[in-house]
Design a protein around this motif. Structure first.
Motif, PDB file in Angstrom:
ATOM      1  N   UNK A 436      47.735  56.201  60.613  1.00  0.00           N
ATOM      2  CA  UNK A 436      46.566  55.492  60.122  1.00  0.00           C
ATOM      3  C   UNK A 436      45.464  56.459  59.729  1.00  0.00           C
ATOM      4  N   UNK A 437      44.566  55.971  58.878  1.00  0.00           N
ATOM      5  CA  UNK A 437      43.421  56.783  58.467  1.00  0.00           C
ATOM      6  C   UNK A 437      42.589  57.171  59.681  1.00  0.00           C
ATOM      7  N   UNK A 438      41.877  58.285  59.545  1.00  0.00           N
ATOM      8  CA  UNK A 438      41.058  58.788  60.651  1.00  0.00           C
ATOM      9  C   UNK A 438      40.054  57.745  61.119  1.00  0.00           C
ATOM     10  N   UNK A 439      39.506  56.977  60.188  1.00  0.00           N
ATOM     11  CA  UNK A 439      38.577  55.894  60.516  1.00  0.00           C
ATOM     12  C   UNK A 439      38.869  54.713  59.590  1.00  0.00           C
ATOM     13  N   UNK A 440      38.576  53.497  60.028  1.00  0.00           N
ATOM     14  CA  UNK A 440      38.806  52.329  59.173  1.00  0.00           C
ATOM     15  C   UNK A 440      37.682  52.161  58.160  1.00  0.00           C
ATOM     16  N   UNK A 441      37.978  51.457  57.077  1.00  0.00           N
ATOM     17  CA  UNK A 441      36.968  51.090  56.090  1.00  0.00           C
ATOM     18  C   UNK A 441      36.520  49.659  56.351  1.00  0.00           C
ATOM     19  N   UNK A 442      35.194  49.470  56.416  1.00  0.00           N
ATOM     20  CA  UNK A 442      34.629  48.133  56.598  1.00  0.00           C
ATOM     21  C   UNK A 442      33.882  47.742  55.323  1.00  0.00           C
ATOM     22  N   UNK A 443      34.246  46.606  54.748  1.00  0.00           N
ATOM     23  CA  UNK A 443      33.574  46.075  53.566  1.00  0.00           C
ATOM     24  C   UNK A 443      32.513  45.085  54.029  1.00  0.00           C
ATOM     25  N   UNK A 444      31.269  45.312  53.641  1.00  0.00           N
ATOM     26  CA  UNK A 444      30.159  44.454  54.046  1.00  0.00           C
ATOM     27  C   UNK A 444      29.458  43.950  52.786  1.00  0.00           C
ATOM     28  N   UNK A 445      29.484  42.657  52.553  1.00  0.00           N
ATOM     29  CA  UNK A 445      28.882  42.061  51.353  1.00  0.00           C
ATOM     30  C   UNK A 445      27.547  41.420  51.729  1.00  0.00           C
ATOM     31  N   UNK A 446      26.468  42.007  51.217  1.00  0.00           N
ATOM     32  CA  UNK A 446      25.128  41.499  51.511  1.00  0.00           C
ATOM     33  C   UNK A 446      24.580  40.638  50.385  1.00  0.00           C
ATOM     34  N   UNK A 447      25.384  40.392  49.361  1.00  0.00           N
ATOM     35  CA  UNK A 447      24.931  39.575  48.239  1.00  0.00           C
ATOM     36  C   UNK A 447      25.346  38.127  48.455  1.00  0.00           C
ATOM     37  N   UNK A 448      24.759  37.259  47.677  1.00  0.00           N
ATOM     38  CA  UNK A 448      25.138  35.851  47.712  1.00  0.00           C
ATOM     39  C   UNK A 448      25.908  35.463  46.462  1.00  0.00           C
ATOM     40  N   UNK A 449      26.167  36.450  45.606  1.00  0.00           N
ATOM     41  CA  UNK A 449      26.922  36.152  44.397  1.00  0.00           C
ATOM     42  C   UNK A 449      28.405  36.133  44.697  1.00  0.00           C
ATOM     43  N   UNK A 450      29.141  35.428  43.865  1.00  0.00           N
ATOM     44  CA  UNK A 450      30.589  35.456  43.939  1.00  0.00           C
ATOM     45  C   UNK A 450      31.099  36.265  42.771  1.00  0.00           C
ATOM     46  N   UNK A 451      32.204  36.997  43.005  1.00  0.00           N
ATOM     47  CA  UNK A 451      32.831  37.708  41.901  1.00  0.00           C
ATOM     48  C   UNK A 451      33.194  36.715  40.808  1.00  0.00           C
ATOM     49  N   UNK A 452      32.941  37.114  39.571  1.00  0.00           N
ATOM     50  CA  UNK A 452      33.282  36.220  38.466  1.00  0.00           C
ATOM     51  C   UNK A 452      34.776  36.251  38.222  1.00  0.00           C
ATOM     52  N   UNK A 453      35.359  35.083  38.084  1.00  0.00           N
ATOM     53  CA  UNK A 453      36.751  34.979  37.681  1.00  0.00           C
ATOM     54  C   UNK A 453      36.791  34.230  36.363  1.00  0.00           C
ATOM     55  N   UNK A 454      37.887  34.381  35.670  1.00  0.00           N
ATOM     56  CA  UNK A 454      37.975  33.770  34.344  1.00  0.00           C
ATOM     57  C   UNK A 454      37.898  32.251  34.449  1.00  0.00           C
ATOM     58  N   UNK A 455      36.971  31.661  33.723  1.00  0.00           N
ATOM     59  CA  UNK A 455      36.799  30.204  33.729  1.00  0.00           C
ATOM     60  C   UNK A 455      37.901  29.561  32.896  1.00  0.00           C
ATOM     61  N   UNK A 456      38.314  28.355  33.281  1.00  0.00           N
ATOM     62  CA  UNK A 456      39.351  27.670  32.491  1.00  0.00           C
ATOM     63  C   UNK A 456      38.818  27.326  31.112  1.00  0.00           C
ATOM     64  N   UNK A 457      39.668  27.352  30.145  1.00  0.00           N
ATOM     65  CA  UNK A 457      39.269  27.058  28.778  1.00  0.00           C
ATOM     66  C   UNK A 457      38.863  25.595  28.644  1.00  0.00           C
ATOM     67  N   UNK A 458      37.834  25.337  27.811  1.00  0.00           N
ATOM     68  CA  UNK A 458      37.388  23.963  27.578  1.00  0.00           C
ATOM     69  C   UNK A 458      38.261  23.285  26.531  1.00  0.00           C
ATOM     70  N   UNK A 459      39.100  24.073  25.867  1.00  0.00           N
ATOM     71  CA  UNK A 459      39.958  23.494  24.833  1.00  0.00           C
ATOM     72  C   UNK A 459      41.249  22.963  25.489  1.00  0.00           C
ATOM     73  N   UNK A 460      41.756  21.872  24.971  1.00  0.00           N
ATOM     74  CA  UNK A 460      43.004  21.358  25.533  1.00  0.00           C
ATOM     75  C   UNK A 460      44.153  22.303  25.268  1.00  0.00           C
ATOM     76  N   UNK A 461      45.088  22.333  26.196  1.00  0.00           N
ATOM     77  CA  UNK A 461      46.266  23.154  26.041  1.00  0.00           C
ATOM     78  C   UNK A 461      47.106  22.621  24.881  1.00  0.00           C
ATOM     79  N   UNK A 462      47.619  23.459  24.030  1.00  0.00           N
ATOM     80  CA  UNK A 462      48.468  22.992  22.938  1.00  0.00           C
ATOM     81  C   UNK A 462      49.785  22.440  23.469  1.00  0.00           C
TER      82      UNK A 462
END
Length: 464
Positions: A436-462
């Motif tokens: 194992x690594x010498x020390x662990x990595x800790x991820x700390x999120x202090x924001x209130x935003x969410x990562x952007x993910x691709x929004x579904x298309x507003x157009x109907x599927x063909x």
């Protein structure tokens, strides 16, 4: 056929085609933050070593598109004329923050943050990765070798085992990790690294006998030189070298062993030297050494190590496996979006990061803190709470490099910093075994935003 003086074509084609398309879509000028990091450490590495920042800055200063580059891109129809016009005046004017050279790093450590427009940042992806993937891999291997050496000097002798330009970079990276010198004269000239070297077996073989070769070397380099003693018979060569050095006015400086059972030979040679009252004559060993071979020589009476192939090739791990990803963008309305990949096994964490090394009451590191925050003040509160030292420094501001991180003094500072950073790690981090690594990595999120993910298309599927 001629190579470029600039560094702008040390890149992959898709960096330029992305800029070309972004110019057409109007997204080329969006504020962006790219991050360079490793998703994980190799199993054989308990920590990585940051190396290559000064070379990044040097490459950045020459990252321009001259008439030759523009003519090539135009002739090969790589990008459109509009993109060529943009490239003609390209100059990075953004900011780069990162870990200082010599710093240890771990999983998800944000080694570099590149901030500017999308176009100016994305063009740097390949050159930054090629520099740091090489230099960090070499420095990480070299650090393990200096750990195994337990204070005995290691010197770089790997120039002939890699690409001629990689050899220069490897010499610099190994010096950051604690190597004391290099056989590569270009590295000595460019970076001020002490150079070493005396003679190879061919020098002995070109003479009519070994005694003539030793006499010639001693006459040229003095009795303090290093004689290679395993061309013929080791014991006879050692006796001959000591005798001829004394005739030349002093004690023989060192003998080099380059073959056979190095542990056994070192004991035999040390006993022989002592019997000749040549206690001051040292022993150096070479011959395809890596950290494990160096560790095996720990009990032998060896004074220094010459390391070649295994060091310049990362001792079996030739790349640090670093990646360069967009983590934040600014939209046309000024809003900030953290962006991330959701790909299976290759996902990323969006947002601006701040990094700190948390330490316990005993002074040893106990965690790598990667803090996602809107500003430095938020992260500093967290660092203070965890007794963590900040890890990111300003390397480039508004396109201007920080002179503190380039030049010969910067290289020495990096070596000194590595000693301090490595000494801060808990003992398990020094082990050569996989784990194992010498020390662990800790991820700390202090924001209130969410990562952007691709929004579904507003157009109907063909229909199909």
């Amino acid at each position: 056929m001629s190579s470029s003086v600039t560094t702008s074509l040390l890149t992959d084609m898709y960096e330029l085609t992305m800029v070309d398309a972004a110019l057409k879509s109007g997204t080329w000028n969006r504020g962006s933050i790219f991050e360079l990091f490793g998703r994980r450490l190799p199993a054989e590495r308990r920590f990585g070593v940051m190396a290559g920042n000064a070379r990044v800055i040097e490459a950045l200063e020459r990252f321009q598109f001259s008439a030759d580059e523009i003519d090539y891109l135009s002739r090969e129809k790589i990008v459109s004329d509009d993109c060529l016009d943009y490239l003609k005046s390209y100059k990075f004017k953004g900011n780069i923050r990162g870990y200082t050279e010599g710093e240890c790093y771990f999983e998800s450590s944000p080694l570099l943050q590149v901030e500017g427009t999308f176009a100016e940042c994305v063009l740097l992806e390949t050159v930054l990765l090629s520099i740091l993937n090489h230099d960090c891999a070499v420095a990480s291997a070299a650090s393990r070798m200096t750990i195994a050496a337990h204070g005995r000097p290691c010197v770089d002798m790997g120039a002939r085992r890699t690409h001629e330009r990689s050899a220069v970079s490897a010499a610099r990276a190994s010096y950051i990790a604690g190597f004391r010198g290099t056989s590569c004269l270009e590295a000595g000239k460019r970076y001020g690294i002490p150079t070493i070297g005396t003679a190879a077996h061919s020098f002995t073989l070109i003479h009519d006998c070994e005694e003539d070769a030793f006499r010639a070397q001693l006459a040229s380099l003095g009795p303090g030189t290093t004689l290679l003693v395993d061309t013929y018979d080791v014991a006879r060569a050692v006796k001959r070298g000591v005798k001829l050095a004394r005739e030349a006015g002093g004690e023989l400086g060192c003998v080099r062993l380059d073959s056979g059972d190095l542990v056994a030979e070192a004991f035999k040679v040390r006993a022989l030297l002592d019997s000749l009252d040549a206690q001051s004559t040292k022993i150096t060993v070479t011959n395809d050494l890596d950290e494990y071979a160096i560790a095996a020589l720990g009990a032998a009476p060896v004074d220094s190590y010459g390391v070649g192939t295994k060091m310049v090739t990362g001792s079996g791990i030739p790349t640090a496996a670093l990646v360069y990803k967009l983590v934040q963008r600014v939209n046309e309305d000024g809003s900030i979006h953290d962006v991330a990949k959701r790909s299976t096994s290759k996902s990323t964490l969006g947002g601006r990061k701040f990094a700190g090394r948390a330490r316990g009451e005993d002074g040893y590191a106990n965690a790598e803190l990667v803090v996602v925050a809107d500003n430095a003040q938020q992260a500093e509160v967290e660092f203070e709470r965890r007794n963590a030292r900040p890890l990111l420094v300003d390397l480039v501001t508004d396109g201007q490099p920080n002179p503190r991180y380039v030049g010969k003094q910067a290289l020495q500072d990096a070596q000194d910093h590595h000693v301090q950073a490595r000494n801060e790690l808990p003992y398990p981090g020094w082990r050569l075994s996989a784990g194992e690594a010498a020390i662990p990595t800790e991820i700390i999120d202090l924001t209130e935003r969410e990562d952007e993910v691709e929004a579904p298309s507003s157009k109907p599927e063909p229909r199909r």
